[in-house]
Design a protein around this motif. Sequence first.
Motif, PDB file in Angstrom:
ATOM      1  N   PHE A 295       0.770  -1.206   0.004  1.00 10.92           N
ATOM      2  CA  PHE A 295      -0.166   0.027  -0.161  1.00 10.92           C
ATOM      3  C   PHE A 295       0.840   1.200   0.140  1.00 10.92           C
ATOM      4  O   PHE A 295       2.113   1.064   0.370  1.00 10.92           O
ATOM      5  N   GLU A 296       0.336   2.200  -0.352  1.00 11.75           N
ATOM      6  CA  GLU A 296       1.086   3.625  -0.363  1.00 11.75           C
ATOM      7  C   GLU A 296       0.444   4.484   0.916  1.00 11.75           C
ATOM      8  O   GLU A 296      -0.531   4.410   1.074  1.00 11.75           O
ATOM      9  N   GLN A 297       1.523   5.090   1.258  1.00  6.21           N
ATOM     10  CA  GLN A 297       1.152   6.016   2.551  1.00  6.21           C
ATOM     11  C   GLN A 297       1.621   7.415   2.223  1.00  6.21           C
ATOM     12  O   GLN A 297       2.568   7.810   1.424  1.00  6.21           O
ATOM     13  N   LEU A 298       0.660   8.402   2.663  1.00  2.68           N
ATOM     14  CA  LEU A 298       1.225   9.631   2.746  1.00  2.68           C
ATOM     15  C   LEU A 298       1.611  10.216   4.099  1.00  2.68           C
ATOM     16  O   LEU A 298       0.585  10.096   4.894  1.00  2.68           O
ATOM     17  N   GLU A 299       2.787  10.572   4.309  1.00  2.45           N
ATOM     18  CA  GLU A 299       3.265  10.685   5.869  1.00  2.45           C
ATOM     19  C   GLU A 299       3.894  12.088   5.965  1.00  2.45           C
ATOM     20  O   GLU A 299       4.825  12.357   5.271  1.00  2.45           O
ATOM     21  N   LEU A 300       3.564  12.435   7.104  1.00  2.00           N
ATOM     22  CA  LEU A 300       4.214  13.903   7.536  1.00  2.00           C
ATOM     23  C   LEU A 300       4.883  13.806   8.907  1.00  2.00           C
ATOM     24  O   LEU A 300       4.024  13.471   9.842  1.00  2.00           O
TER      25      LEU A 300
END
Length: 564
Positions: A295-300
Motif C-alpha cells: 500500500f502507499e502512505q502519505l506521511e508527515l
Amino acid sequence: MAQIRTLLDLCRRRGFLYQSAEIYGGLRGAYDYGPLGVEMKKNILNSWWQRNVYSRDDVVGIDTSILTPHPVLKASGHVDEFTDLLVDCTLTKERFRPDKAPQVTLDKNGHLPITAPDKETAQQWKKSIDEQFAPNVKVTVEGKRLLLHVDHVVEPVKGHAGKIVFKMNNEQAAFELNYHGYVEPNTNSPFLTDSRPFNLMFKTFLDPIDPIDRVIQTTMNQAGESKPTVREEVDKVLKPSTVYLRPETAQGVFVNFEQVVRTMKTKPPFGIAQVGKSFRNEIRLEHGIFRTPEFEQLELEYFVAPWESRHFYKYWREQRYKWWLEHATHPENFRQRDHESDEMAHYATGCTDVEYLYPWGWGEVEGVAHRGNYDLTQHIKNTGANFEIVDEKPSISPDVEGEIDLIPKETPARYIPHVVESSCGLNRAMLAYLCDAFHQVEEGKGKPVRNVLKLHPRLAPIKCAVMPLTGKEEFIPLTKKVAKSLRRMGWYTVVESQKLKIGKRYYRHDEIGTPWCVTVDYQSLEDDTVTIRDRDTGHQERVHWKQVQTFIGDKLMEPEDDDI
C-alpha cells in the motif's frame, strides 16, 4: 454490502482497479490500478502534497529507500514489537486477528450456526466435528448451515477464558469448549487455536551469495540440536544480509533527520513529508483495497520542541480532518476518534484516527499521532547520531499553548525534538472517496438505475470530456482547440467522439466521475460558443470556447486557509 460490490464492479469495468495477474488466476490482496485509478490516486496525492508542502514554508519533502536494514527496524522496535495476534480456525482453516473478530452468535433457538460455502463442505465439517473437534455433540445440518445445540455460554472475564457448553447426543457429560470472546468472522466457528504473535514485516535478503546454502550447512552442522537452537543459529547466519520491505515510511525520515536539518538550514518547528510504498504481511486481507499487503502512505513527520508538542498535536488533528471534509460529498460520514490508552502504538503518547463510514462499518483512513521523541532517541542510542537541537533563546511562540515547565532553564537549550505524525493510507483514501461519491440515481419506472460518481473535481480522474455533437469532420477542429487549451493546464482531458447520442456519452462520464462535459455543436460553428454541462446538477451553460479554461480553473482552485 451490495452497494460496495456494485462499486467494485464499476471500478473493474471502467478501469479504476484490476485484479493483479488476473490471467494467471490473480494474487490475493494484490491490485493493479488502471488508467482511471492511477489518475485518481495521483490527484489525491497531489492535493495532499499541495496542502502539506507547497502551501507552507515549514515542510520539505524526501523520498527514502523501500529496502530497510535490520538495525534500523530493530532500533525502532518493529522487529520485536510490530506484531499482531494470530488465530487459526481448525475447522475452516481460516486465519484472522482476534481483536477484529466478532463475538459468538446464537440463533433464536439457542443454536450456534456455522455457515459453510456449500452443502458438501457442510457435510465434511460435520464429519470433522463428530470425529475430531467435538465428538457426540448434537449437530443438525440444514443445507449449508450447521446448527450446534448449545446448553449455555460462559463469557470470558478479565483475561480468563469462558466456555461454550454443548448439548450431547447421549447421556455423556456436556462438552465444554474454551471461548475467548470471539469466533471465526466468516462462519461463526468457535473451533480455534490459541492466539500467538505474528510479525507483520516482509523479510528478504540482500547478499550476492545465496544465503540458503549457508542455512543448509548450518542446519547440518547443528544436527542433534533442538529446533529452537537450530533456528537461532540459522537466524544468526542470515542476519548480516537480512533486510525488510519497510512497514512504514517514517523510519526513513527519522534516520535522515540530521541531514535534512543540515542541508536545508532549518530547525523545529518544521516537517518532513514523504509519499511511498509500504508493506505489511497482513493476516487478513479484506474489502478490496482497504487492507492489502502492499500500500502507499502519505506521511508527515512534524518536529517540534517538547514544550510545544501538545499544541502542534492539536493543530495537526484539526488541519488533517479539515482536508478530508473539503473533498467529501457526505462530510457526516467522516469522524475523528481518539485512541484509548490500551490501543496506542508502543511509541505513542496520543493518537487520533480519521475514520470513514464504509458500507461494512467505520474504518481508519488516517492517524495523527504524538510520537514523543521515541524514534530519534532510539536511533541515537543505537548509532550515536547527533539529533540534538541547540536553541540559543528557547521560548514559546505567542500563538502556541505550550508547557512552560518543559522549557530548559539553562541556555543554550538542548533537546531531542518531539514528533507529531500524520499518516494517511492512499489506497484507503481512494476507496473512501469512491464510496463517498457513489450514487445510484432512479431514472423512472421501468428504467435501470444509473450510477454517478460525484467525486470532488480535484480528485476526479478526467477533468473534462470534450464532445463533438456528431462525428462529422466540421466539428473536429474546434473540438481539438478546446481539448488542447485544457491539456495545457495539466488537466486530464479526453475527446469523446463515439457514435453515441450525446445523452449516453454524458451518462458514461457521470459514471466515472467526470465533472464537466463540453459539447461542440452547430451553434459553435457560428459563434465559437460551446455548452458546458455540470455532472451533479445537469445544468448547462453556454460560453465562448476560450472561456472554458477559466471556468474550470476557478472550480479547481484550492481553498485559501488562513491557518496555514
